[in-house]
Motif scaffolding. Sequence first.
Motif: not given
Length: 731
Positions: A658, A664, A666, A690, A726, A728, A730
């Motif tokens: 993490e 952000s 991720s 996303c 993964k 991510q 924001k």
Amino acid sequence: MYIDKGILMGAILTIAFAGSSTMVSAQKIDYRREKTTFQTSGQWKPVTDVRSDVAIVYGAGDRKNLTFEQRVQSWRDKGYITHFMTGIAWGEYQDYFTGKWDGKMHLDEGQVQQNGDTIWHGHMVPYIVPTDNYIKYMKEKHIKRVIDAGIDAIYLEEPEFWARAGYSEAFKKEWKKEYGFDWRPQHESPENTYLSNKLKYKLYYKALKEVFTFAKEYGKSKGMNVRCYVPTHSLVNYSQWQIVSPEASLASLPCVDGYIAQVWTGTSREPNFYNGIKKERVFENAFLEYGSMESMTAPTGRKMFFLTDPIEDWPRDWGDYKKNYQATFTAQLLYPNLANYEVMPWPDRIYEGLYRKPNSEEKERIPRYYSTQMQVMVNSLNEMPLSDNKVSGSAGISVLMSNSLMFQRFPTHKGYEDPQLSNFYGQALPFLKRGVPVKTLHIENVSYPKTWKDTKILIMSYSNMKPLSPESHKYIADWVKAGGVLVYCGRDSDPFQTVQEWWNTGGNTFCKPSEHLFKLMNMEPSANEGEYTFGKGTVYVIRKDPKEFVMQSGNDSQLVSIVKQLYEQKAKAGILAFKNNFYLGRGAYDLVSVMDESVSKEPYILKGRLIDLFDPQLPVVHEKVVNPGEQAYMLNIDRLKNLNKPQVLAAASRVYNEKVTKTSYSFITKSPLNTSNVMRILLPSKPATCTITDAAGNKVADASWNWDNESKTCKVTFENNPDGVKVQIKW
């Protein structure tokens, strides 16, 4: 949440094995990570990459084109701590039985019943009479090899001797060695039965003590601290299924570090009697099974893993599995002093087995809705906290248990029967069904002061068990004298009352073991029904066997009324309140079980910002109605410690790596192949983007996300990948 607190600290050295070219990396272990486990006889596969802390590799034998050491290494290569498990009463030990190991056939060491038939666990795999030679074989052939492979945690599971066994030549030899006189058939008298089962109990006590002691000493010679555990069914279940095992006595052995409580649908669905009706009561049974395991080790400080199984040994349909999995899963989490779990046995059969669809004869692999739900539940266990909170209900009532519960189950003598272990359930179910979180107390542990913690009233009977030593009575009497309240239920008329034992030998002339206890408390040995005072405490004798309280409709009112009066007036423990449910708040989790056949049919209603962890869609709801016969497992967003911290609240995968910035969040998440992921993620505001990519950096097809503004959570869905996905986000 779901952060791995540290990947395996790496391969530090390499061990070469005598007689083998196989090389296996040793593991340096962060023991704090040994919170969740699963057991498997196979090598790592992407479809069974469960992502618990520990992979318990089953069996020390080689497979086709795969050595034991290679199986172990396959899991280590994926970041797992590796432990080892095998059976102590059965296993793939054909080399022993067929003479390959020492040149002698040992099939005569199987457990044999009265008709001469061996009791088999599988092809050429009998249940075993643990002779000295067999113990030697286990040490030399199995224990040494796994320790040489760098494994420092060994589980010898299910020390089981069938009550109906005891007729083999090997057992007769052990009888003569133990008692000094020739074997006697157990079906001929209660005393023979008692002696037979007591010997079975001692044989596996000895076997585990010797093998574990060897494991620790051999490990020490190699600079290793080997830990030893016993995966075992509960005393409740073994007594139901007419199996003898050492159980509670092992908790006092220095060479035993703990247990796995093998409780699952298959054990908990064993029918019992209540209110004159015999039927399955899975939640109630599981609650008592887990409770008997927790109380067995709590006074001795041993580690306990609780097991659940999303399916069971018998083929049923996926709907049946799901319903009963939820019941047993909830029951285990209602013990907030324990937070170590075997999340599943045999992932290969769970993920790759074929079982019926509900209401159909058509078979299929685990449906996506169920695998998603199961993985949400399993991954929540990685972060399940210990808690000082108590299960709702009037606390302080305990039921006495003994290993000798297993001694009287088979065969029947002089017409005295105890159907479905009703003499035990008759003491527990009248209160459990009224929403009282009744506990169990093991007579083997009465010398430990912690055993008595929080017990205000002890209910006991010798109708279905007997005390194995007179010393236990001294501790019970002392507890009463100091202010405890004892309720003794029993006619003391079962045929095992007169077996040759300590209460009628060595200068003792008591006709029944209860007479010895009563005399210690200044009562008439054959005390009549009624109330007695001893020191600051109280004894109440009910001259009925506990089975009478549950095998007949409405027949538990006397017991309940007496205990309620004693609880409120003598124990001064407050009001003994009755209800139809149990509730526990555990960290941010809410657990509820509502029982049928109880004091009302009212549902239990939870309110708040709740994520339903039994729903594979992870919906956020503001009210959850739990009806009789149902359980609920919710995450209460309002009870999170930090509502401003971005975090995964629930997921059908495990989260790693993490990273949080001001704008952000991720992480990487992993779970088995061919399963669907759903995640509920807490964020400070709605995401602007996303991005979901695979291990190669490619965007994951069919991934989706949506925002729930009221709960401040983002729901993300995609197909799982053990190589990692993964995410991510924001804002």
